[in-house]
Design a protein around this motif. Structure first.
Motif, PDB file in Angstrom:
ATOM      1  N   ARG A  24      32.170  -5.321  30.365  1.00 44.63           N
ATOM      2  CA  ARG A  24      31.295  -5.464  29.203  1.00 44.63           C
ATOM      3  C   ARG A  24      31.262  -4.185  28.366  1.00 44.63           C
ATOM      4  O   ARG A  24      31.147  -4.247  27.133  1.00 44.63           O
ATOM      5  CB  ARG A  24      29.888  -5.877  29.641  1.00 44.63           C
ATOM      6  CG  ARG A  24      29.825  -7.306  30.158  1.00 44.63           C
ATOM      7  CD  ARG A  24      28.438  -7.663  30.670  1.00 44.63           C
ATOM      8  NE  ARG A  24      27.535  -8.038  29.601  1.00 44.63           N
ATOM      9  CZ  ARG A  24      27.457  -9.265  29.066  1.00 44.63           C
ATOM     10  NH1 ARG A  24      28.260 -10.229  29.500  1.00 44.63           N
ATOM     11  NH2 ARG A  24      26.581  -9.536  28.119  1.00 44.63           N
ATOM     12  N   LYS A  73      32.137  -4.329  24.530  1.00 41.47           N
ATOM     13  CA  LYS A  73      31.146  -3.888  23.536  1.00 41.47           C
ATOM     14  C   LYS A  73      31.813  -3.093  22.415  1.00 41.47           C
ATOM     15  O   LYS A  73      31.384  -3.169  21.259  1.00 41.47           O
ATOM     16  CB  LYS A  73      30.069  -3.050  24.218  1.00 41.47           C
ATOM     17  CG  LYS A  73      28.931  -2.619  23.297  1.00 41.47           C
ATOM     18  CD  LYS A  73      27.875  -1.879  24.085  1.00 41.47           C
ATOM     19  CE  LYS A  73      26.731  -1.448  23.156  1.00 41.47           C
ATOM     20  NZ  LYS A  73      27.161  -0.488  22.128  1.00 41.47           N
ATOM     21  N   ARG A 101      24.303  -9.363  20.968  1.00 37.14           N
ATOM     22  CA  ARG A 101      25.434  -8.748  21.647  1.00 37.14           C
ATOM     23  C   ARG A 101      25.671  -9.343  23.035  1.00 37.14           C
ATOM     24  O   ARG A 101      26.817  -9.479  23.472  1.00 37.14           O
ATOM     25  CB  ARG A 101      25.225  -7.234  21.765  1.00 37.14           C
ATOM     26  CG  ARG A 101      25.539  -6.471  20.483  1.00 37.14           C
ATOM     27  CD  ARG A 101      25.147  -5.003  20.620  1.00 37.14           C
ATOM     28  NE  ARG A 101      25.698  -4.180  19.561  1.00 37.14           N
ATOM     29  CZ  ARG A 101      25.203  -4.113  18.343  1.00 37.14           C
ATOM     30  NH1 ARG A 101      24.153  -4.854  18.024  1.00 37.14           N
ATOM     31  NH2 ARG A 101      25.754  -3.319  17.432  1.00 37.14           N
ATOM     32  N   LEU A 151      29.165 -10.836  24.138  1.00 30.85           N
ATOM     33  CA  LEU A 151      29.907 -10.294  25.278  1.00 30.85           C
ATOM     34  C   LEU A 151      30.221 -11.380  26.299  1.00 30.85           C
ATOM     35  O   LEU A 151      31.226 -11.292  27.013  1.00 30.85           O
ATOM     36  CB  LEU A 151      29.113  -9.159  25.925  1.00 30.85           C
ATOM     37  CG  LEU A 151      28.959  -7.900  25.073  1.00 30.85           C
ATOM     38  CD1 LEU A 151      28.038  -6.898  25.768  1.00 30.85           C
ATOM     39  CD2 LEU A 151      30.296  -7.266  24.775  1.00 30.85           C
TER      40      LEU A 151
END
Length: 203
Positions: A139, A143, A161, A165
């Motif tokens: 992750r 990101k 987000r 993700l």
């Protein structure tokens, strides 16, 4: 005459140091093969050491036990999904990220170990911690893809987000690990296109 500290730092590793690195890598490989064949619960450190051409003491000089050994080995594997540069667009970045995942997921040993990690994580808090760290490594890299897309104006700053993700690796993991299917370059491109469209629909 005393050597400068910079000279000492530049010195190449000794033969013993190189041998230690090579043995550690051999132990990692042996661990993964034994893990894939027997599962973590039935994993024998004696078999791992023998497979690496070493004694069991070589393991305990490096790690206090099986969980710590597995944690470090899995973390080293996770680093294979290392950072890559800006590819210029969200879709190109996603394709590069998917290509990294494909390198890891296409290995038959990895395909067996990953589901076993998740099964063990459901029964063991210690293995769940290992699993969580693997997920976090992935992750953290994903990101960067989202952040670059936001900076280019391809995605809004307010995008969720966590959901974004979740989208990034899901289709690749499903195809290669869950249903154990191959993934061609053309299919990889389609997965990137679909994932890009899904992320942009979160506006």
């Amino acid at each position: 005459m005393e050597r400068k500290s910079s000279d000492r730092k530049a010195r190449a590793p000794s033969g013993a140091a190189v041998q230690k690195i090579e043995l550690t890598e051999a132990l990692y490989r042996a661990l993964f093969f034994e893990w894939a064949e027997h599962g973590f619960s039935a994993l024998s450190l004696e078999r791992v050491a023998a497979r690496a051409g070493a004694g069991k003491a070589a393991i305990y000089r490096r790690w206090p036990g099986k969980l710590q050994f597995a944690d470090e080995a899995v973390n080293a594997l996770g680093l294979k999904m290392a950072a890559f540069g800006d590819k210029g667009s969200l879709e190109a970045d996603i394709r590069a990220f998917h290509r990294r995942l494909r390198i890891v997921f296409r290995h038959p040993v990895v395909r067996k170990i990953l589901p076993d990690i998740y099964a063990e994580a459901a029964r063991s808090d210690e293995m769940k911690a290992i699993s969580d760290r693997v997920a976090q490594t992935r992750r953290d890299e994903a990101k960067k893809v989202i952040d670059r897309a936001i900076s280019r104006g391809e995605l809004p700053e307010a995008i969720d987000r966590d959901i974004a993700l979740d989208f990034l690796p899901s289709s690749i993991y499903w195809r290669m690990v869950v249903i154990k299917s191959s993934l061609s370059e053309a299919q990889l491109r389609l997965h990137a296109q679909g994932t890009t469209a899904a992320l942009k629909s979160l506006w």
